[in-house]
Structures are given as structure tokens and as C-alpha cells.
Design a protein around this motif. Structure first.
Motif, PDB file in Angstrom:
ATOM      1  N   LEU A   3      24.671   7.734  57.225  1.00 22.95           N
ATOM      2  CA  LEU A   3      24.892   6.324  56.721  1.00 22.95           C
ATOM      3  C   LEU A   3      25.321   5.310  57.402  1.00 22.95           C
ATOM      4  CD1 LEU A   3      24.427   8.902  53.153  1.00 22.95           C
ATOM      5  CD2 LEU A   3      22.663   7.174  54.564  1.00 22.95           C
ATOM      6  N   ALA A   4      26.566   5.468  57.407  1.00 22.24           N
ATOM      7  CA  ALA A   4      27.208   4.529  57.820  1.00 22.24           C
ATOM      8  C   ALA A   4      26.416   4.014  59.452  1.00 22.24           C
ATOM      9  CB  ALA A   4      28.577   4.666  57.962  1.00 22.24           C
ATOM     10  N   SER A   5      25.758   4.748  59.969  1.00 21.45           N
ATOM     11  CA  SER A   5      25.310   4.135  61.401  1.00 21.45           C
ATOM     12  C   SER A   5      24.352   3.569  60.816  1.00 21.45           C
ATOM     13  CB  SER A   5      25.326   4.727  62.266  1.00 21.45           C
ATOM     14  OG  SER A   5      26.605   5.547  62.649  1.00 21.45           O
ATOM     15  N   MET A  54      30.530   8.666  50.502  1.00 21.43           N
ATOM     16  CA  MET A  54      31.907   8.670  51.025  1.00 21.43           C
ATOM     17  C   MET A  54      32.870   9.268  50.107  1.00 21.43           C
ATOM     18  SD  MET A  54      32.009   8.370  54.478  1.00 21.43           S
ATOM     19  CE  MET A  54      33.762   8.919  53.981  1.00 21.43           C
ATOM     20  N   THR A  55      33.050   8.193  48.995  1.00 22.12           N
ATOM     21  CA  THR A  55      33.277   8.886  47.948  1.00 22.12           C
ATOM     22  C   THR A  55      33.797   9.694  47.052  1.00 22.12           C
ATOM     23  OG1 THR A  55      32.520   6.783  46.604  1.00 22.12           O
ATOM     24  CG2 THR A  55      34.106   8.387  44.756  1.00 22.12           C
ATOM     25  N   GLY A  78      33.255   7.470  57.860  1.00 18.07           N
ATOM     26  CA  GLY A  78      32.223   6.726  57.446  1.00 18.07           C
ATOM     27  C   GLY A  78      31.637   5.629  57.936  1.00 18.07           C
ATOM     28  N   PRO A  79      32.507   4.526  57.977  1.00 16.29           N
ATOM     29  CA  PRO A  79      32.786   3.229  58.050  1.00 16.29           C
ATOM     30  C   PRO A  79      32.890   3.547  59.780  1.00 16.29           C
ATOM     31  CG  PRO A  79      32.984   2.364  56.423  1.00 16.29           C
ATOM     32  CD  PRO A  79      32.337   4.311  56.601  1.00 16.29           C
ATOM     33  N   SER A 105      30.611   1.491  62.517  1.00 15.94           N
ATOM     34  CA  SER A 105      31.553   0.738  63.272  1.00 15.94           C
ATOM     35  C   SER A 105      31.076   0.831  65.098  1.00 15.94           C
ATOM     36  CB  SER A 105      32.560  -0.059  62.794  1.00 15.94           C
ATOM     37  OG  SER A 105      33.247  -0.672  62.131  1.00 15.94           O
ATOM     38  N   VAL A 106      31.228   1.921  66.002  1.00 14.16           N
ATOM     39  CA  VAL A 106      31.382   2.434  66.940  1.00 14.16           C
ATOM     40  C   VAL A 106      29.760   2.264  67.274  1.00 14.16           C
ATOM     41  CG1 VAL A 106      31.935   4.361  68.600  1.00 14.16           C
ATOM     42  CG2 VAL A 106      33.338   3.418  67.033  1.00 14.16           C
TER      43      VAL A 106
END
Length: 588
Positions: free
Chosen positions: A37-39, A93-94, A147-148, A152-153
Motif C-alpha cells: 500500500l505504501a509503495s 501501519m497503525t 510501509g513508507p 520510499s525505495v
């Protein structure tokens, strides 16, 4: 998220990094979902500048209204979808962080219970408190990398690919920029980890000292040592503060570089793109796209730096948890059966022999000597104690705990109603509860509370006085009704009248059962079947209270001094000197 009654699993105790990886592996589905989801969220952020470039090059610049409207609609839909993805990412993520937090709490608490009596001898209370208060939050925050961090990567690679389609030069600048940032920030992260580790060590020590001070404040006031301990605590706090400043200095540089370096690095990308647009090597739309890519990359690059900072702190905190989890309970090799009937407990080290079915009182000039004997007889310390014909340490520990109970003067009182505090995990018969309350002379404690036994009591009984707490502990011990009860100074905080009442009632309540008390109060000693006088931790004399008063001068001096202190009489020059030495030793 982990259920309160679910088994948290077996943690990896080999180090901080391995412990963090174990927390990730405990929730694989949620961890993968958070990373995906973060990606997707960050990739869609990077797609917006691309769509904007298409809208400019294919709609705005040639004047094609339909194309412009089409690309605009796609941008709106993209924004709506990405908002929904962002909500899902945040929720996931929470849950990842909360699972890690509660799982760590359960693991630490469970291991503390397994260590049992060995815990205070292996580590300080401040260490466990600091883990529960601060480290668990640091560990859970470090898992944001799932997640983030992964996103980020991913977005960094996506933007590099998109820039490659615009200009290989811009893509090369982006790809080479991150190693430069890592080279600049890496040494600071290593330094932060060392500083954080030292700070964390001293913080645990100071927290333990704070707990000791809070628990013994009344004693320190009586001895006149409060100022001495306050000065020592103030000095240690100043040292900790200076260490905190050093940690903060390194952290501030990391945070500043986390914002400043990406901005400078991406400004160089923007400058290169502007030069290429001025020479006509890229279109206006592509220039706008590059600006957008730069804006998108500022967040992920800054986050990668911050991620290293949080991960560094998380490894330090997780290493503390892993170190606690590596502590092993005292080895249990007992397999022998205990005596079928009540039997003599004998401690060769002191010479104390406890005959079953009798009330025995250990009278020692130094209370620690009596407590040490009780610990050995209750198998809370290594010893050669025998129970009948068998060594106590050869009996299976659960059977020892089921039949021998050590009631310490500072035993923990957990929060709950008074009924729950004294009953523990078992439902107690109302008549048995009433008998235990009466035997401990605790009727006034029950009657003084607004709802009696159903009144709430705060943790450690802080809502009760010292004497009330002592009687509540005694009620709990009597309700357990063990075959052998070892009570350490059970009446030391009571006034003379209440102490005499407890001594008389305790004898009747435990008639026919084995009871061992430690006390030098004549009000308690006078009710004993056997008094054991300890000198230097060894048996000096044994007999009835009144017999020892007549034939043992040392015993008479000990008991008389205790009686005179209770009545406020002059205790004489020798006793005053002893009392001064005791006070000096306590302050030290």
C-alpha cells in the motif's frame, strides 16, 4: 492486532535487529500489505507529474481541449484513488505498530513472570520500567520502515525510471545522489546509536534509583538521609541530562540533514532540468514533470534519512528487550516427590529447624538474617535445606510453591477491588475470607472503605496506609492457607495494640499448621511455640520466649530494646550506638 490472550510467540533474542525482524515475521500478511500500500501510494504520487506533463504537452500547448480535459479527469481520479490508498496504508501501519507494541509488552511481562524471584537478582526494576514506558514505543515506531520505508525505495526507483525517459543525465544524478547522502549521514547514525545506548543504560539505572527513593522515602525521612540521597540523585540526573544533550545534538544534525540534504540534492536535479529545457533538449511539459518529480522525491528521500534515525533507535531499544529476554530462570532440576505428610524443614546454614504444626518465630538482631533464612526455607535462594528426608531443591518447584508460601513485607499488591487483591485468581469462600480478615485484624480496613471488600484499591496499595497494606498482605497469605507459611516481619508497621491482636489471632488461625515468622516484638514472641534466636545468621538459642528471657542475656537485650522502642523509653547508651549504626548503614 494481537489478542490479549493470544500466545505472542517465541521471540528472537539474539539481538536488536533480529528481534525487530521477528516482529515483522509475526505479522507477515499485514507487513506485506503495508509495504504494498505504501509503495502504491508513493508510486501514484510520482504518476501525478507524469500525467501533468501529458496534459501540458498534448492538451494545453497545442490547444487540444478534449485532451486537456481527459488528462485532467485522469488526474482527479488518480487523486481520489490515492487518497483511499493512503487511508488504507495509514490504518495498516497503525495496526503493524500496535501489534509490535502489545506483542513486546506481552513478551516482556511473560518473561518477567517466568523469571519470578530471579528477576530482581538479574536486573533492576528501573530496567523493566524503562522498557515498558519508552522502549516499546521506540520499537513500534521503528517498524514504520515496513510501509513508507519500502515505499520510499520503490518510488525512488520509479522516479529514476521516469526521469530516464526524459533525460539519462537527470536519471544519473538521481541514482548517484542517494549514495552521497548515505555517506554523509551514515557516520552520524553510528554515533547516534552509541550515544543512545549509553544514555539508555544510565536512564535505566536512574529510573531504578527513583523507584527505590519513592519506596523508601518514609524511612529516609526517619533516618535523616533524605538530603543525602537527594543530592546523589541530583548529581546523577545532571550527568544524564548532559548525555541527553549529546544524544539530542546528534539527533538534531540527523534531522537537519534529513531535510536539508534532499532539498539541496533535488535542487541540483531541478537546475539540470532547467538547463536542458533552455537548450531545447526537453519539452516544457517534461520540465514541469521534472519539477513534480523533484517535489515528490523530497518526502521519500527525507524519510529514508529519518528512517535510518528511527531504525537506529529501534535497534538500541530492541537490544535492551532482547537482553532482558536472554535472562534465564534459575535452573530447575527437581523431580523428587515431596514428603507425603508435613515434615521438618531444616536449614544447615543457620541451624534453624522448623517442626511441623508449630508457630516458630525467628528473632534476629538484623532483620536481613531472618529474611535470608525464610528465603532459603522457601527456596528463593540457593541452599542445602532439607524437607523431611529429601533436599528441598530436588523437589519439583510447583509442588514446593503449592505447599510452602513466603509472604514478604514488600510483596506486590495489584490494582483491583480489595476482594480481588486478597483472593488472587481463585474464588474464595465468604466464610474463609471473613476468617482471614479477622485473623489479620483487618476488619477496620474493610469497614473504612466505602464499598467494603468491593472497594477499589490502587496498585501497590497506595490508597492504603503502611499498616493497612501489611494486614492486607497477611489476609492474602492466610487465604492461601499453605501447609507452611513463612511470613517476614508481618507486624512491623502495626501499633502495639493491633500487633498483639494479630499475634493472638494468627496463632489460633494457623493452629495445627506450620507457621514461621520473623520478628523481635515481645508481643509476637510471647505467642510462639518456639523462638529461635539468631546471631550473625546462626542459631544462638532455642526455646520459649519467657525461658530465653531468663537464661539468654543477648536475647533479653534484643527483645528489651525492641520493647523500649515501642513504648518510647530510653534505650540506653549501647542500644543507642547500635541504632545509630543501623541508621548509618541504611543511609549507605
Amino acid at each position: 492486532m494481537i489478542d490479549a490472550y493470544e500466545d505472542p510467540g517465541t521471540p528472537d533474542r539474539r539481538g536488536g535487529a533480529r528481534y525487530l525482524w521477528w516482529l515483522v515475521r509475526c505479522q507477515p500478511g499485514r507487513s506485506v500489505a503495508g509495504a504494498l500500500l505504501a509503495s502504491v501510494w508513493m508510486a501514484l504520487l510520482a504518476a501525478a507529474p507524469y500525467l501533468l506533463a501529458r496534459a501540458v504537452d498534448e492538451g494545453l500547448e497545442p490547444g487540444d481541449t478534449a485532451a486537456l480535459a481527459g488528462w485532467t479527469a485522469v488526474l482527479v481520479v488518480l487523486g481520489a484513488v490515492n487518497s483511499w490508498v493512503s487511508v488504507l496504508r495509514h490504518r495498516t501501519m497503525t495496526r503493524v505498530r500496535m501489534d509490535a507494541l502489545f506483542r513486546t509488552v506481552k513478551v516482556v511481562v511473560g518473561h518477567a513472570v517466568r523469571l519470578g524471584a530471579a528477576l530482581p537478582r538479574r536486573t533492576g526494576a528501573g530496567e523493566v520500567v524503562t522498557i515498558g514506558v519508552g522502549d516499546v514505543h521506540t520499537i513500534s515506531t521503528a517498524l514504520t520502515v515496513i510501509g513508507p520505508g519500502v515505499g520510499s525505495v520503490v518510488v525512488y526507483g520509479v522516479v529514476a525510471a521516469l526521469l530516464l525517459a526524459v533525460s539519462p543525465v537527470l536519471a544519473g544524478v538521481v541514482l548517484l545522489g542517494m549514495p552521497v547522502v548515505a555517506l554523509l549521514v551514515g557516520p552520524l547514525m553510528a554515533r547516534l546509536q552509541r550515544a543512545e545506548g549509553g544514555y539508555r543504560e544510565r536512564q535505566g539505572v536512574l529510573t531504578a534509583r527513583m523507584g527505590d527513593l519513592a519506596g523508601g522515602l518514609r524511612v529516609l525521612n526517619g533516618l535523616g538521609g533524605k538530603g543525602l540521597f537527594a543530592d546523589a540523585f541530583r548529581r546523577d540526573s545532571a550527568v544524564l541530562r548532559e548525555q541527553g544533550y549529546r544524544v539530542g545534538a546528534v539527533a538534531s544534525w540527523l534531522q537537519a540533514l534529513g531535510v536539508g540534504l534532499p532539498t539541496v540534492f533535488l535542487a541540483a536535479v531541478t537546475w539540470c532540468a532547467a538547463r536542458l529545457a533552455a537548450r531545447g533538449e526537453i519539452s516544457v511539459g517534461e520540465l514541469i514533470a521534472v519539477y513534480g518529480y523533484v517535489a515528490v522525491l523530497v518526502g521519500p528521500v527525507a524519510f529514508l534519512v529519518d528512517m535510518g534515525y528511527q531504525l537506529s533507535r529501534g535497534v538500541v531499544a530492541a537490544d535492551r528487550v532482547a537482553r532482558l529476554l536472554r535472562l534465564e530462570p534459575e535452573p530447575e532440576h527437581g523431580s523428587a516427590d515431596p514428603p507425603a505428610e508435613p515434615a521438618v524443614l531444616y536449614d544447615p546454614e543457620s541451624g534453624v529447624r522448623v517442626v511441623p504444626g508449630r508457630l516458630t518465630v525467628l528473632a534476629a538482631a538484623h532483620p536481613a538474617d531472618g529474611a535470608a533464612v525464610a528465603d532459603r526455607l522457601g527456596r528463593y535462594a540457593p541452599s542445602d535445606v532439607t524437607w523431611g528426608e529429601v533436599r528441598l531443591d530436588e523437589v519439583a518447584l510447583p509442588q514446593v510453591r503449592a505447599r510452602i508460601l513466603v509472604a514478604g513485607p514488600e510483596a506486590d499488591l495489584f490494582a483491583g477491588t480489595l476482594r480481588e487483591v486478597v483472593s488472587g485468581r481463585h474464588e474464595r469462600d465468604p466464610d474463609a475470607l471473613a476468617r482471614a480478615v479477622r485473623a489479620a485484624a483487618a476488619e477496620d480496613v474493610v469497614q473504612g472503605l466505602p464499598e467494603g471488600l468491593d472497594s477499589p484499591v490502587s496498585a501497590q496499595g497506595r490508597s492504603l496506609s503502611g499498616g493497612q497494606r501489611q494486614r492486607v498482605r497477611l489476609v492474602r497469605a492466610l487465604l492461601a492457607d499453605p501447609e507452611v507459611l513463612l511470613a517476614v516481619e508481618p507486624t512491623s508497621a502495626l501499633d502495639a495494640h493491633t500487633e498483639a491482636t494479630v499475634a493472638a489471632r494468627l496463632r489460633d488461625a494457623r493452629r495445627g499448621r506450620t507457621t514461621v515468622l520473623t520478628s523481635t516484638s515481645p508481643l509476637v514472641l510471647d505467642h510462639a511455640d518456639t523462638v529461635v534466636h539468631l546471631v550473625g545468621g546462626k542459631v544462638a538459642a532455642t526455646g520459649r520466649h519467657r525461658e530465653l528471657l531468663e537464661r539468654e542475656p543477648g536475647y533479653r537485650a534484643l527483645v528489651t530494646r525492641d520493647a523500649e522502642r515501642e513504648t518510647g523509653q530510653d534505650i540506653g547508651p549501647d542500644a543507642e550506638e547500635d541504632a545509630g549504626q543501623d541508621a548509618e548503614g541504611a543511609v549507605r
